[in-house]
Scaffold this active site. Structure first.
Site, PDB file in Angstrom:
ATOM      1  N   CYS A  42      -1.318 -11.715   0.096  1.00  0.00           N
ATOM      2  CA  CYS A  42      -2.114 -10.532   0.421  1.00  0.00           C
ATOM      3  C   CYS A  42      -3.511 -10.896   0.931  1.00  0.00           C
ATOM      4  O   CYS A  42      -4.109 -10.151   1.689  1.00  0.00           O
ATOM      5  CB  CYS A  42      -2.212  -9.634  -0.804  1.00  0.00           C
ATOM      6  SG  CYS A  42      -2.753 -10.531  -2.274  1.00  0.00           S
ATOM      7  N   GLU A  85      -3.287  -3.203  -6.845  1.00  0.00           N
ATOM      8  CA  GLU A  85      -3.584  -4.384  -6.019  1.00  0.00           C
ATOM      9  C   GLU A  85      -2.607  -4.353  -4.856  1.00  0.00           C
ATOM     10  O   GLU A  85      -1.428  -4.650  -5.029  1.00  0.00           O
ATOM     11  CB  GLU A  85      -3.403  -5.671  -6.833  1.00  0.00           C
ATOM     12  CG  GLU A  85      -4.434  -5.891  -7.901  1.00  0.00           C
ATOM     13  CD  GLU A  85      -5.838  -6.071  -7.348  1.00  0.00           C
ATOM     14  OE1 GLU A  85      -5.986  -6.254  -6.126  1.00  0.00           O
ATOM     15  OE2 GLU A  85      -6.781  -6.002  -8.138  1.00  0.00           O
ATOM     16  N   GLY A 108       1.983   1.785  -3.437  1.00  0.00           N
ATOM     17  CA  GLY A 108       0.803   2.118  -4.239  1.00  0.00           C
ATOM     18  C   GLY A 108       0.465   3.601  -4.167  1.00  0.00           C
ATOM     19  O   GLY A 108       0.127   4.228  -5.178  1.00  0.00           O
ATOM     20  N   THR A 123       0.839  -1.203   0.000  1.00  0.00           N
ATOM     21  CA  THR A 123       0.000   0.000   0.000  1.00  0.00           C
ATOM     22  C   THR A 123       0.874   1.253   0.000  1.00  0.00           C
ATOM     23  O   THR A 123       0.559   2.236  -0.691  1.00  0.00           O
ATOM     24  CB  THR A 123      -0.950  -0.042   1.213  1.00  0.00           C
ATOM     25  OG1 THR A 123      -1.855  -1.137   1.010  1.00  0.00           O
ATOM     26  CG2 THR A 123      -1.748   1.233   1.358  1.00  0.00           C
TER      27      THR A 123
HETATM   28  P1  NAD Z   1       6.671  -3.325  -2.849  1.00  0.00           P
HETATM   29  O1  NAD Z   1       5.601  -2.313  -2.880  1.00  0.00           O
HETATM   30  O2  NAD Z   1       7.853  -3.078  -1.994  1.00  0.00           O
HETATM   31  O3  NAD Z   1       7.244  -3.587  -4.307  1.00  0.00           O
HETATM   32  C1  NAD Z   1       6.419  -4.007  -5.378  1.00  0.00           C
HETATM   33  C2  NAD Z   1       7.065  -3.583  -6.683  1.00  0.00           C
HETATM   34  O4  NAD Z   1       7.109  -2.168  -6.744  1.00  0.00           O
HETATM   35  C3  NAD Z   1       8.509  -4.066  -6.872  1.00  0.00           C
HETATM   36  O5  NAD Z   1       8.680  -4.465  -8.212  1.00  0.00           O
HETATM   37  C4  NAD Z   1       9.324  -2.812  -6.565  1.00  0.00           C
HETATM   38  O6  NAD Z   1      10.560  -2.767  -7.253  1.00  0.00           O
HETATM   39  C5  NAD Z   1       8.419  -1.710  -7.064  1.00  0.00           C
HETATM   40  N1  NAD Z   1       8.614  -0.422  -6.397  1.00  0.00           N
HETATM   41  C6  NAD Z   1       9.049  -0.184  -5.143  1.00  0.00           C
HETATM   42  N2  NAD Z   1       9.068   1.153  -4.892  1.00  0.00           N
HETATM   43  C7  NAD Z   1       8.638   1.768  -6.019  1.00  0.00           C
HETATM   44  C8  NAD Z   1       8.408   3.136  -6.391  1.00  0.00           C
HETATM   45  N3  NAD Z   1       8.641   4.137  -5.542  1.00  0.00           N
HETATM   46  N4  NAD Z   1       7.924   3.401  -7.624  1.00  0.00           N
HETATM   47  C9  NAD Z   1       7.656   2.397  -8.488  1.00  0.00           C
HETATM   48  N5  NAD Z   1       7.864   1.087  -8.190  1.00  0.00           N
HETATM   49  C10 NAD Z   1       8.333   0.771  -6.972  1.00  0.00           C
HETATM   50  O7  NAD Z   1       5.952  -4.690  -2.436  1.00  0.00           O
HETATM   51  P2  NAD Z   1       6.637  -6.099  -2.178  1.00  0.00           P
HETATM   52  O8  NAD Z   1       7.292  -6.097  -0.845  1.00  0.00           O
HETATM   53  O9  NAD Z   1       7.407  -6.510  -3.365  1.00  0.00           O
HETATM   54  O10 NAD Z   1       5.346  -7.046  -2.122  1.00  0.00           O
HETATM   55  C11 NAD Z   1       4.635  -7.301  -0.960  1.00  0.00           C
HETATM   56  C12 NAD Z   1       3.385  -6.461  -0.903  1.00  0.00           C
HETATM   57  O11 NAD Z   1       2.595  -6.721  -2.060  1.00  0.00           O
HETATM   58  C13 NAD Z   1       2.483  -6.787   0.256  1.00  0.00           C
HETATM   59  O12 NAD Z   1       1.992  -5.602   0.826  1.00  0.00           O
HETATM   60  C14 NAD Z   1       1.335  -7.564  -0.371  1.00  0.00           C
HETATM   61  O13 NAD Z   1       0.137  -7.500   0.342  1.00  0.00           O
HETATM   62  C15 NAD Z   1       1.237  -6.913  -1.684  1.00  0.00           C
HETATM   63  N6  NAD Z   1       0.568  -7.787  -2.645  1.00  0.00           N
HETATM   64  C16 NAD Z   1      -0.693  -7.464  -3.046  1.00  0.00           C
HETATM   65  C17 NAD Z   1      -1.374  -8.307  -3.914  1.00  0.00           C
HETATM   66  C18 NAD Z   1      -2.763  -7.996  -4.361  1.00  0.00           C
HETATM   67  O14 NAD Z   1      -3.178  -8.561  -5.364  1.00  0.00           O
HETATM   68  N7  NAD Z   1      -3.505  -7.141  -3.698  1.00  0.00           N
HETATM   69  C19 NAD Z   1      -0.763  -9.451  -4.372  1.00  0.00           C
HETATM   70  C20 NAD Z   1       0.513  -9.744  -3.936  1.00  0.00           C
HETATM   71  C21 NAD Z   1       1.186  -8.896  -3.085  1.00  0.00           C
END
Ligand code: NAD
Length: 489
Positions: free
Chosen positions: A287, A253, A236, A233
């Site tokens: 998630c 998501e 996001g 989040t």
């Molecule tokens: P994250 O937000 O740290 O990273 C996700 C992706 O975003 C990675 O590829 C990362 O390199 C990129 N990223 C990071 N910072 C960025 C920025 N400032 N600008 C653009 N891109 C950036 O998440 P994570 O630790 O990789 O994944 C775990 C999280 O994902 C958990 O919160 C989980 O709940 C969530 N998740 C959600 C769903 C869903 O469908 N709702 C599914 C799987 C995981």
């Protein structure tokens, strides 16, 4: 078995190449803590080249002009080609993420299922509707591909996460720049290889691996039309803001903190049979995981005892061990974060009915014991923050209204559950839960034909099902020989 590819560059316009700076970053196997491979650290120039390739393939390439039936045929071949790589790809996912072998294989199979589902769905899609309006005018209502899509995915099951948007974007006629997580960057390479063998034209799918800075450049690029983001989040929020200046389409998501509400009449055997896999799935890093169990006070001890007994039997160990049910967490940082959260539970007056630390005999690897926490309040850290580990927090309630308040009192809204022997009672409560999906008598579920997505700060947009494909179309209207405008109807 074929040795998986342990080194990759960036994939741009149908060619693998090193990053423009030659920079790479190393990967660590979460089960052994040993380095095992390296990926290109995409530079801003690489990201720009990937967007350019996707833009050119969208503006001038054959893909958006290809009929949806022919695009579906490529998706089918894509699935067939990828199927041939299930074993080495699963081996690689296991090393990148620590997911047990069956889960790693399941990830690839999920991608096959999604590709084939949408290829079949193409037969039912009418891209052009001829409609007569209330004034007698005739118009063509046409579904147009949204354009260049930046797909940014997390590490928890990297192929499944790619599956939630890649097939739909491609079927709709969009072109894609895929940015895998820096913790699982190599597995996406198999997607590019299979798509290329299937005949996807160059530039339609591009892959840039790298640290978050690489995807920040991608998100800001004005030539990108849509961002499909799956991740936390916190990220996001950053992405939604970065997309605003050029008003890109955005689907988010995000995280979750699902609750399972147990009613006084809920059968215990079903609760245990379904909740245990719902918590353990994907090493507890899902998630949708129903990580809060909201139970009636009189049944608290009975439920905790039964679940603790089942949690104690879970086999935690190396992902390659065929008996393993739960592997390590993704990284040292996540391991330390989770252990810190477990300590915070004790500081907040909590107790561990089972687990609470690192499993005995597993000195190496980012392992955490399957854990049940009791005795904390709904506003404690472990009851409010996403933990992302095989950890369940049990919260007692006095009456149903208080229970619903606990369930809904969270910033997240991805998934919830309700357990009861009475289907009407369960359905009535399910309808009062503020989340994108609710499971009755089960912890979490996904089906390729059923839409999935969150409400509140779990994000917006829907994936899977026909709704997931709709997200990659925009509507164009062509009026045919209308008379001068004289009112709406
Ligand atoms: P994250 O937000 O740290 O990273 C996700 C992706 O975003 C990675 O590829 C990362 O390199 C990129 N990223 C990071 N910072 C960025 C920025 N400032 N600008 C653009 N891109 C950036 O998440 P994570 O630790 O990789 O994944 C775990 C999280 O994902 C958990 O919160 C989980 O709940 C969530 N998740 C959600 C769903 C869903 O469908 N709702 C599914 C799987 C995981």
């Amino acid at each position: 078995m074929t040795i998986p590819v342990l080194k990759r560059g960036v994939y741009i316009a149908g060619t693998w190449r090193a990053s423009s700076t030659g920079e790479t970053f190393g990967l660590v196997d979460p089960a052994t803590e040993q380095p095992f491979g390296e990926a290109a650290a995409a530079s801003a120039d690489d990201v720009s080249a990937a967007v350019e390739a996707a833009r050119a393939a969208f503006e001038d390439g054959p893909w958006p002009q290809t009929s949806i039936t022919d695009r579906a045929a490529v998706l089918r071949r894509f699935a067939d080609e990828l199927e041939a790589d299930v074993e080495p790809l699963a081996e690689l996912v296991m090393r990148e993420t620590g997911l047990p072998r069956p889960d790693s294989i399941g990830g690839t199979k999920a991608m096959l299922a999604v590709l084939r589902y949408y290829a079949d769905l193409a037969d039912e899609i009418e891209l052009t509707e001829r409609r007569v309006g209330r004034t007698g005018v005739t118009a063509l209502i046409e579904k147009q591909p949204v354009g260049v899509v930046a797909q940014i995915v997390p590490w928890n099951s990297p192929i499944v996460m790619a599956a939630f948007n890649l097939p739909t974007a491609l079927l709709a006629g969009c072109t894609v720049v895929l940015k895998p997580s820096e913790l699982s960057p190599l597995s996406a390479g198999y997607l590019a290889d299979a798509a290329e063998r299937a005949g996807l034209p160059p530039g339609v799918l591009n892959i840039v691996t790298g640290r978050p800075e690489a995807s920040e450049a991608l998100v800001r690029d004005p030539r990108v039309d849509k961002i499909a983001f799956t991740g936390s989040t916190a990220t996001g929020r950053v992405i939604a803001a970065a997309a605003a200046p050029t008003l890109k389409h955005v689907s988010l998501e995000l995280g979750g903190k699902a609750a399972a509400l147990v009613l006084d009449d809920a059968p215990l055997d079903r609760l245990v049979r379904t909740m245990v896999p719902a918590i353990m799935f994907n090493n507890g890093q899902m998630c949708l995981q129903p990580s809060r169990l909201v139970v009636p006070v009189p049944r608290h001890d009975e439920i905790v005892e039964a679940l603790a007994e089942a949690f104690a039997k879970i086999i935690v160990g190396p992902p390659s061990n065929p008996d393993t049910q739960v592997g390590p967490l993704i990284s040292r940082a996540q391991h330390e974060h989770v252990l810190g959260l477990l300590r915070s539970a004790v500081d907040d007056g909590g107790r561990f009915a089972v687990g609470g630390g690192m499993p005995e005999g597993l000195g190496t690897g980012f392992y955490v014991e399957p854990t049940i926490i009791t005795g904390v309040t709904p506003d404690s850290r472990v009851a409010t923050e996403e933990i992302f580990a095989p950890v369940l927090v049990v919260l007692p309630y006095e009456d149903e209204e208080e229970a619903l308040k606990i369930v809904n009192d969270t910033e997240f809204g991805l998934n919830d559950a309700v357990y009861s022997a009475d289907p009407e009672r369960a359905l009535a409560l399910a309808r009062r839960m503020q989340s994108g999906s609710v499971n009755i008598n089960n912890g979490q579920y996904l089906d390729v034909a059923i839409p999935f997505g969150g409400v509140k700060q779990s994000g917006y947009g829907r994936e899977l099902g026909p709704e997931g494909l709709d997200a990659y179309f925009q509507t164009r209207v062509i009026y045919l020989d209308a008379e001068p405008f004289h009112g709406l109807g």
